[in-house]
Every structure is written in structure tokens, then in C-alpha cells.
Design an enzyme around this catalytic site. Sequence first.
Site, PDB file in Angstrom:
ATOM      1  N   ASP A  22       0.718  -1.360  -0.222  1.00 24.48           N
ATOM      2  CA  ASP A  22       0.033   0.094   0.139  1.00 24.48           C
ATOM      3  C   ASP A  22       0.973   1.239   0.154  1.00 24.48           C
ATOM      4  OD1 ASP A  22      -1.742   1.903   0.487  1.00 24.48           O
ATOM      5  OD2 ASP A  22      -2.006   1.537   2.516  1.00 24.48           O
ATOM      6  N   ASP A  26      -3.848   4.095   3.012  1.00 24.98           N
ATOM      7  CA  ASP A  26      -5.347   3.642   3.160  1.00 24.98           C
ATOM      8  C   ASP A  26      -5.567   2.201   3.424  1.00 24.98           C
ATOM      9  OD1 ASP A  26      -5.082   2.356   0.816  1.00 24.98           O
ATOM     10  OD2 ASP A  26      -6.712   3.332  -0.408  1.00 24.98           O
ATOM     11  N   ASP A  30      -1.835  -1.030  -3.554  1.00 31.99           N
ATOM     12  CA  ASP A  30      -2.160  -0.313  -4.729  1.00 31.99           C
ATOM     13  C   ASP A  30      -1.060  -0.517  -5.755  1.00 31.99           C
ATOM     14  OD1 ASP A  30      -0.385   1.306  -3.712  1.00 31.99           O
ATOM     15  OD2 ASP A  30      -2.038   2.224  -2.700  1.00 31.99           O
ATOM     16  N   ASP A  99      -5.444 -10.215 -15.482  1.00 32.73           N
ATOM     17  CA  ASP A  99      -6.783 -11.004 -15.103  1.00 32.73           C
ATOM     18  C   ASP A  99      -7.841 -10.577 -15.960  1.00 32.73           C
ATOM     19  OD1 ASP A  99      -8.235 -12.639 -13.641  1.00 32.73           O
ATOM     20  OD2 ASP A  99      -7.026 -12.414 -11.998  1.00 32.73           O
ATOM     21  N   ASP A 206     -10.037 -15.967 -15.942  1.00 31.22           N
ATOM     22  CA  ASP A 206     -11.222 -16.466 -14.877  1.00 31.22           C
ATOM     23  C   ASP A 206     -12.270 -17.257 -15.331  1.00 31.22           C
ATOM     24  OD1 ASP A 206     -11.562 -15.637 -12.061  1.00 31.22           O
ATOM     25  OD2 ASP A 206     -13.545 -14.960 -12.739  1.00 31.22           O
ATOM     26  N   GLU A 260      -8.276 -20.277 -16.344  1.00 28.56           N
ATOM     27  CA  GLU A 260      -8.823 -21.135 -15.017  1.00 28.56           C
ATOM     28  C   GLU A 260      -9.909 -22.082 -15.424  1.00 28.56           C
ATOM     29  OE1 GLU A 260     -10.271 -20.031 -10.487  1.00 28.56           O
ATOM     30  OE2 GLU A 260     -10.894 -18.901 -12.283  1.00 28.56           O
ATOM     31  N   HIS A 333      -4.877 -16.828  -4.876  1.00 27.58           N
ATOM     32  CA  HIS A 333      -5.744 -15.929  -4.048  1.00 27.58           C
ATOM     33  C   HIS A 333      -7.093 -16.636  -3.401  1.00 27.58           C
ATOM     34  CE1 HIS A 333      -7.353 -15.722  -7.843  1.00 27.58           C
ATOM     35  NE2 HIS A 333      -8.583 -15.114  -7.412  1.00 27.58           N
ATOM     36  N   ASP A 334      -6.991 -17.745  -4.090  1.00 24.94           N
ATOM     37  CA  ASP A 334      -8.491 -18.619  -3.586  1.00 24.94           C
ATOM     38  C   ASP A 334      -8.458 -19.952  -2.893  1.00 24.94           C
ATOM     39  OD1 ASP A 334     -10.134 -17.013  -5.274  1.00 24.94           O
ATOM     40  OD2 ASP A 334      -9.491 -18.200  -6.908  1.00 24.94           O
TER      41      ASP A 334
HETATM   42  C1  GLC Z   1     -12.144 -17.216  -9.950  1.00 23.10           C
HETATM   43  C2  GLC Z   1     -11.322 -16.386  -9.179  1.00 23.10           C
HETATM   44  C3  GLC Z   1     -12.213 -16.087  -7.793  1.00 23.10           C
HETATM   45  C4  GLC Z   1     -13.267 -15.521  -7.953  1.00 23.10           C
HETATM   46  C5  GLC Z   1     -14.292 -16.377  -8.923  1.00 23.10           C
HETATM   47  C6  GLC Z   1     -15.317 -15.371  -9.517  1.00 23.10           C
HETATM   48  O1  GLC Z   1     -12.283 -18.655  -9.273  1.00 23.10           O
HETATM   49  O2  GLC Z   1     -10.095 -16.794  -8.955  1.00 23.10           O
HETATM   50  O3  GLC Z   1     -11.339 -15.381  -6.994  1.00 23.10           O
HETATM   51  O4  GLC Z   1     -14.115 -15.168  -6.920  1.00 23.10           O
HETATM   52  O5  GLC Z   1     -13.407 -16.692 -10.153  1.00 23.10           O
HETATM   53  O6  GLC Z   1     -14.920 -14.333 -10.295  1.00 23.10           O
END
Ligand code: GLC
Length: 572
Positions: A22, A26, A30, A99, A206, A260, A333-334
Site C-alpha cells: 500500500d 489507506d 495499490d 486478469d 477467470d 482457469e 488467492h483462492d
Molecule cells: C475465480 C477467481 C475467484 C473469483 C471467481 C469469480 O475463481 O479466482 O477469486 O471469486 O473466479 O470471479
Amino acid sequence: MSTEPWWRRAVVYQVYPRSFADSDGDGIGDIRGILQRLDHIAALGVDAVWLSPVYVSPQVDNGYDISDYQAIDPTFGTLADLDELIEAMHARGLRLVMDLVVNHTSDQHPWFQESRDPASPRRDWYIWRPGRPDPDDPGATLPPNNWSSVFLGSAWELDPVSGEYYLHSFTPQQPDLNWAEPAVRQAVYAMMRWWLDRGVDGFRMDVINLISKPEGLPDAEQGNQLEMVVNDPGLHRYLAEMRREVFDAYPDRTFLTVGEMLAVTPEQAVLATDPARRELDMVFQFEHMDVDHGALGKYDPQPLDLRALKASLARWQEMLAGQGWNSLYLNNHDQPRVVSRWGDDVRYWRESATLLGGVLHLHQGTPFVYQGEEIGMTNYPFARPEDYRDVEAARAYEIATMMGLPEELILGSMARMSRDNARTPMQWDGDAEAGFTTGRSWLPVHQNHLWLNVAAQQDDPHSVLSFYKRLIALRKAEDVITTGSFRLLEPDHERLWAFVRESGDQRLLVVANVSGDPLRLPAGDPFAALDGGRLLIGNYPDGAGDAPGGAEGGAGAEPGVLRPWELRAVYV
Ligand code: GLC
């Protein structure tokens, strides 16, 4: 001209911008924060960065709900900041993979707002259907079919404005685009070209295998829409069209595309990544990440069965070899942090973090390192429901409570599996907010940042960070890692993860003890050759390959025995 695309020998680093760095105090990361920390990324030796979404978004799903694809959310900065990032990265030899979230938009996207009017020319840009009559209540309707959303609950929401339901594979604030409508596809392709024109080097797509829905949207046998959608053949038509309409417009550039794909099979992945079919370069599959899911799914975590994990990865190695291409990951991140999930983040934290990274990177494919993984970041000790920020966790909690599951059980599984585990701030140093922000962080900083941080590991040759740097460098130096064949050994062993990579006269043996007890290796070939072989990399300091004078096989270890969570890769 070389025919091998750059990403075959590449390692990609994922930045989740909200939690990385950051710059303005805040409490939310970023783009200027990333700029300030670019030296860290470059020093890892990676080739590219995948940046999770920074587009304008109501942030219901932390940016995976986009309301303007061609502008940057003020939370993260400006378009000028992003241009600067592209330039600064390119100056360091790093590529930027953005992304691409085009299965759905935000419900605040102007396209969806227009689409709510049945008379609008954009009506068909989303998936609208009338409800089914409710046999129990003549005045009411039921959703058009029985599909459930990935985030649980019905995948349909009744829109009071138009009196019809719209499909949302994720939250109701993420309506699915209708890819069958040619104008939607053209709008997406134009947007992608706009980003490529700005210098972006590829896309992580995604949930891309959800874009094509089966004709007539039939009910799903299990009520789970994924079983209906993921294998729809229309997907391959759309991906091939995207390749022609977007990427082929730049014959002099080589991009990276990774899709993905939920519930994808290796057969489908081959179709999507066979270079001759010209769809994608690689996919993110989930089979290996789902091996510890119980009967109730993700929030029903079971102890790891190593046999299932190694068999799954081996199957993908074999099925895609010479045909498609694998991505390799254990964190993003998931997912909860893998060192807490499948390693031992207390007693053998360093050893298990390096073992898991090492084993993964010695498979064939393109490895992805998620921010914090390179220093062995762990799960956060979440305790109360209000500690979580993730919309998925909130929905899971709500539904599990409705099902009457005991509170303790629900909170226990959430703590282990929640995506928020991956989203606590990057631990840069031992300061109050781990050097992430000068303000107050949006998700709490893990207490272990006092000792587990980048600064503490920077100059320590035996740190997780130094191990990852060596691992990443190996990929550039050792051909067998990129091109060698893969053969799993001892598939039924519950603690030993072993395989051989072979290319020409090179034979690399990888052995790893996935447990806290010493492990005696099986007798015979190829294990007998371990102690006499040339050590390429290991995760114990006395057998790390960088030891003065060049270590053999792993000095300090009893011959033929692996120490707790020990990994060795040896030319035999
Ligand atoms: C993918 C992303 C995830 C998101 C989902 C819906 O799985 O990695 O973070 O919540 O798609 O967009």
C-alpha cells in the site's frame, strides 16, 4: 526464429494487489505499491507477473466483479499508474499478464444496467429467463432451473425491474454474460486488444470454461451447474475464435494465456492447450487442489492422502506430455496457504514450505508462485465469523448455519479453507503492519510477521526465500526440468513423493519425505544411486547444493534416509 514460446521456461509470480503493498496509507494495496516493490519481484528471477483484477469494481468479490473493463479502480490507482507499471516491468525484463474476468461482469456494469430493460438492445447480453410456476404457490415462481452457484445457493436471481431471472454462476452481483450473443464476444475481444495495445503480455482468464452454456439450460442431475457447463463443446469454438480475433492480430508478439477451468479433466485440458488447436497455452486445473475435499466439498476438509495428490499430478503430467502444457501451482488467492494445509507450519515450517515448492517446481509445466509463498507465509488464525472479509466465506457460513451444522465445526473448516488465508497482507518486515501499509490494513496482519518476513529472509542463504530463488534459477539452467519425461515412483507410498525426470542421458531423481519422521528409501534402482549422485537442489542446509566445496548426495544425512520433510533432487 525459435519455435519454443518463452513461457515454457518461465516462472510466473502472482500479485493480489489488495494485499501486496500500500503506497498511500489507506490500508489497501495499490499499483504504486507494486512499483515500490518491483525489485523484490525482479530479484526472484521470475519472468512474468499475473496481476489479479485492478479494474473499476464495486469490490463485492475483490475486483472479480468488474463494472468498467477499461479503467482502473481508484482504490488501486490510475491508468497512468498502470502504464508506468508496464513500462517499469518491461525495463526489468518482466512481462505483465492481466486478469480477464469475462464469464461475468458486475451488476453495476452499464451493460447489465441496460440489459435489465427487456426492450434494450443489450437484453441478450446476459442470460434472462422467466421463472417456472411454483406448484405450491400459484402467485409465485421458481428459478428457471435447478443450478446452484459456485458460491452456493441458487444460480438465479429474480430481477424486480424486468420480472425475469438472470443467471449468476457466482454472487448475485456477478451476472453471467451471454457468450452466445456475437456482440458480447466482439466487445470482449475489442477490450482485450485495447489492453494488448497498451503493452500487456497476456491474460489469466477467470473461470473461462463456464462461458459456454448448454443449449436450453437443462436441469443438472446433482443440482450443480458445473456438471452441465464445464464440458460444453461451445467453449472450444469461443477460445479458437478469441485466438484468431485477438492474439493473431499481433503476429510479432508471443503472449501467455492461461485459462482457469473448474472441474476440468485432462482430456479437456489437452483440447484447450494442444498448440495445433490454437486455443490456450495452459489451464489452471483443480483436481490436485481438491484431493482433500470431503463429501460436503471444500468446507469439509480431510487430512491429505499423499497418494491421491501425487497420483493426480502424475496423471496430468502423463496426459499432457507432448500434447498440451501444464501450469503448476499449490497457492493462489483462492486457496489457503499450502504450508499450513499440507505441510507442518509449526515444527517443520521451513522444511515443509521448501519441500512443497521444490517438488512442484520439479514437475513439467509453468510454475506460478503466489505472493508470500516465496517466504513461506502461513494461514491466519481466524476465529470469529466477523474476522472474514471474503464473500464466499460469508455465504458458506450462512448456508452451513442454515443446514444446522454445529458452529464449532463450521468455524473450524472456515479457518482451514477460507480464501482470506491467502489474502492477509504481504509480510515485508517486522514493523507494526508488516511494512504493508502506514495505515491500518484491510485484513489483519499475521502475528508471525515479526519473524516471518522478506527482510528477515533476504540475506539468509538457508531461508525459504533463498530456496525459491535457487529453484527459479534452476528452471533456466536445467533442460531436464522443462523438457524431461516424468515417471512417478512408489505410487502407493504414504509418505514418500518420488519421481524421475529424464532427457537424453540426464536422469534426475527427486525424492521427498512428506512427514515429520525419518524415512528410509526403498532399496534398488534408482534410489540406491541417490547418495552417490550429484545433488542439484535440497532443502537441508548441509545438502543444499550451495554448500562450500559442493556437497554430495546430502552430507549430514544417514545414507538412504531422508530427514523430516527433506527434499533432494539428484542426478543419478
Ligand atoms: C475465480 C477467481 C475467484 C473469483 C471467481 C469469480 O475463481 O479466482 O477469486 O471469486 O473466479 O470471479
